[in-house]
Design a protein around this motif. Structure first.
Motif, PDB file in Angstrom:
ATOM      1  N   TYR A   1     -27.495 -56.958  82.642  1.00 41.79           N
ATOM      2  CA  TYR A   1     -28.258 -55.729  82.810  1.00 41.79           C
ATOM      3  C   TYR A   1     -27.288 -54.566  82.708  1.00 41.79           C
ATOM      4  O   TYR A   1     -26.071 -54.758  82.622  1.00 41.79           O
ATOM      5  CB  TYR A   1     -28.992 -55.704  84.155  1.00 41.79           C
ATOM      6  CG  TYR A   1     -28.087 -55.813  85.353  1.00 41.79           C
ATOM      7  CD1 TYR A   1     -27.732 -57.063  85.881  1.00 41.79           C
ATOM      8  CD2 TYR A   1     -27.586 -54.669  85.978  1.00 41.79           C
ATOM      9  CE1 TYR A   1     -26.897 -57.172  86.963  1.00 41.79           C
ATOM     10  CE2 TYR A   1     -26.755 -54.772  87.070  1.00 41.79           C
ATOM     11  CZ  TYR A   1     -26.411 -56.021  87.556  1.00 41.79           C
ATOM     12  OH  TYR A   1     -25.583 -56.131  88.639  1.00 41.79           O
ATOM     13  N   ALA A   2     -27.819 -53.376  82.686  1.00 41.87           N
ATOM     14  CA  ALA A   2     -26.989 -52.175  82.687  1.00 41.87           C
ATOM     15  C   ALA A   2     -27.555 -51.189  83.708  1.00 41.87           C
ATOM     16  O   ALA A   2     -28.762 -51.176  83.957  1.00 41.87           O
ATOM     17  CB  ALA A   2     -26.932 -51.536  81.307  1.00 41.87           C
TER      18      ALA A   2
ATOM     19  N   CYS B   1     -23.254 -44.931  81.706  1.00 41.19           N
ATOM     20  CA  CYS B   1     -23.841 -46.241  82.011  1.00 41.19           C
ATOM     21  C   CYS B   1     -22.745 -47.300  81.975  1.00 41.19           C
ATOM     22  O   CYS B   1     -21.656 -47.069  81.443  1.00 41.19           O
ATOM     23  CB  CYS B   1     -24.980 -46.601  81.066  1.00 41.19           C
ATOM     24  SG  CYS B   1     -24.520 -46.726  79.335  1.00 41.19           S
TER      25      CYS B   1
ATOM     26  N   THR C   1     -22.281 -51.848  81.861  1.00 43.26           N
ATOM     27  CA  THR C   1     -22.914 -53.159  81.747  1.00 43.26           C
ATOM     28  C   THR C   1     -22.452 -54.062  82.885  1.00 43.26           C
ATOM     29  O   THR C   1     -21.350 -53.923  83.407  1.00 43.26           O
ATOM     30  CB  THR C   1     -22.557 -53.828  80.408  1.00 43.26           C
ATOM     31  OG1 THR C   1     -21.143 -54.071  80.364  1.00 43.26           O
ATOM     32  CG2 THR C   1     -22.934 -52.947  79.234  1.00 43.26           C
TER      33      THR C   1
ATOM     34  N   ASP D   1     -31.485 -50.903  83.472  1.00 35.30           N
ATOM     35  CA  ASP D   1     -31.904 -51.382  82.151  1.00 35.30           C
ATOM     36  C   ASP D   1     -31.953 -52.909  82.220  1.00 35.30           C
ATOM     37  O   ASP D   1     -30.934 -53.586  82.137  1.00 35.30           O
ATOM     38  CB  ASP D   1     -30.896 -50.912  81.092  1.00 35.30           C
ATOM     39  CG  ASP D   1     -31.065 -51.610  79.754  1.00 35.30           C
ATOM     40  OD1 ASP D   1     -30.117 -51.535  78.937  1.00 35.30           O
ATOM     41  OD2 ASP D   1     -32.121 -52.231  79.518  1.00 35.30           O
TER      42      ASP D   1
ATOM     43  N   GLN E   1     -31.804 -56.348  79.483  1.00 33.88           N
ATOM     44  CA  GLN E   1     -30.851 -55.417  78.893  1.00 33.88           C
ATOM     45  C   GLN E   1     -31.126 -55.159  77.430  1.00 33.88           C
ATOM     46  O   GLN E   1     -31.313 -56.083  76.634  1.00 33.88           O
ATOM     47  CB  GLN E   1     -29.430 -55.943  79.063  1.00 33.88           C
ATOM     48  CG  GLN E   1     -28.367 -54.912  78.677  1.00 33.88           C
ATOM     49  CD  GLN E   1     -26.964 -55.380  78.977  1.00 33.88           C
ATOM     50  OE1 GLN E   1     -26.771 -56.422  79.595  1.00 33.88           O
ATOM     51  NE2 GLN E   1     -25.980 -54.626  78.531  1.00 33.88           N
TER      52      GLN E   1
ATOM     53  N   CYS F   1     -24.051 -50.376  76.330  1.00 30.87           N
ATOM     54  CA  CYS F   1     -25.113 -49.658  77.013  1.00 30.87           C
ATOM     55  C   CYS F   1     -25.152 -48.236  76.470  1.00 30.87           C
ATOM     56  O   CYS F   1     -24.174 -47.735  75.932  1.00 30.87           O
ATOM     57  CB  CYS F   1     -24.932 -49.650  78.539  1.00 30.87           C
ATOM     58  SG  CYS F   1     -23.544 -48.671  79.150  1.00 30.87           S
TER      59      CYS F   1
ATOM     60  N   TYR G   1     -34.813 -48.000  80.483  1.00 29.78           N
ATOM     61  CA  TYR G   1     -34.546 -47.941  81.919  1.00 29.78           C
ATOM     62  C   TYR G   1     -35.892 -47.904  82.650  1.00 29.78           C
ATOM     63  O   TYR G   1     -36.541 -46.865  82.749  1.00 29.78           O
ATOM     64  CB  TYR G   1     -33.699 -46.719  82.258  1.00 29.78           C
ATOM     65  CG  TYR G   1     -32.293 -46.835  81.740  1.00 29.78           C
ATOM     66  CD1 TYR G   1     -31.964 -46.394  80.463  1.00 29.78           C
ATOM     67  CD2 TYR G   1     -31.294 -47.407  82.520  1.00 29.78           C
ATOM     68  CE1 TYR G   1     -30.675 -46.520  79.975  1.00 29.78           C
ATOM     69  CE2 TYR G   1     -29.994 -47.528  82.040  1.00 29.78           C
ATOM     70  CZ  TYR G   1     -29.703 -47.091  80.771  1.00 29.78           C
ATOM     71  OH  TYR G   1     -28.414 -47.216  80.297  1.00 29.78           O
TER      72      TYR G   1
END
Length: 130
Positions: A32-33, A50, A52, A99, A102, A109, A117
């Motif tokens: 995910y981010a 952002c 990751t 996010d 992802q 990201c 998001y």
């Protein structure tokens, strides 16, 4: 229920520093981010940075590059935004967002595709003023 909670905002003088935290609770995933966004009164929301979850790849907006640093502690499900050399134009409500699943590759990201998001925090106010 998944929840994102920001903290660390406040009033700081120009040139000062703040560290924002974003805790993600009731969530576990490998990829995910987390993104940071900000919105000033009368202005559009702006993507700031952002990171990751997998390898810590990062992105920074040009407006904050060299002044802000994003980092993560996966064990604590927490992402930090260290903000240095703050300027009055950094004044805004800062939001973190998740996010997931992802977008794109696990080592990438971006804050440009806002719609990926899907989960957002309530925001924390940052005011830079003398």
């Amino acid at each position: 229920q998944l929840q994102l909670v920001e903290s660390g905002g406040g009033l700081v003088q120009p040139g000062g520093s703040l560290r924002l935290s974003c805790v993600v609770s009731r969530f576990t995933a490998d990829y995910y981010a987390i993104g940071w966004f900000r919105q000033a009164p009368g202005k559009e929301r702006e993507g700031v940075s952002c990171i990751t979850s997998s390898d810590g790849s990062t992105y920074y907006a040009d407006s904050v590059k060299g002044r802000f640093a994003i980092s993560r502690d996966n064990a604590k499900n927490t992402v930090y935004l260290q903000m240095n050399n703050l300027k009055p134009e950094d004044t805004a409500v800062y939001y973190c967002a998740l996010d997931y699943p992802q977008y794109g590759s696990h080592s990438y990201c971006t804050t440009s595709v806002v719609q990926v998001y899907k989960y957002w925090g309530q925001g924390t106010q940052v005011t830079v003023s003398s």
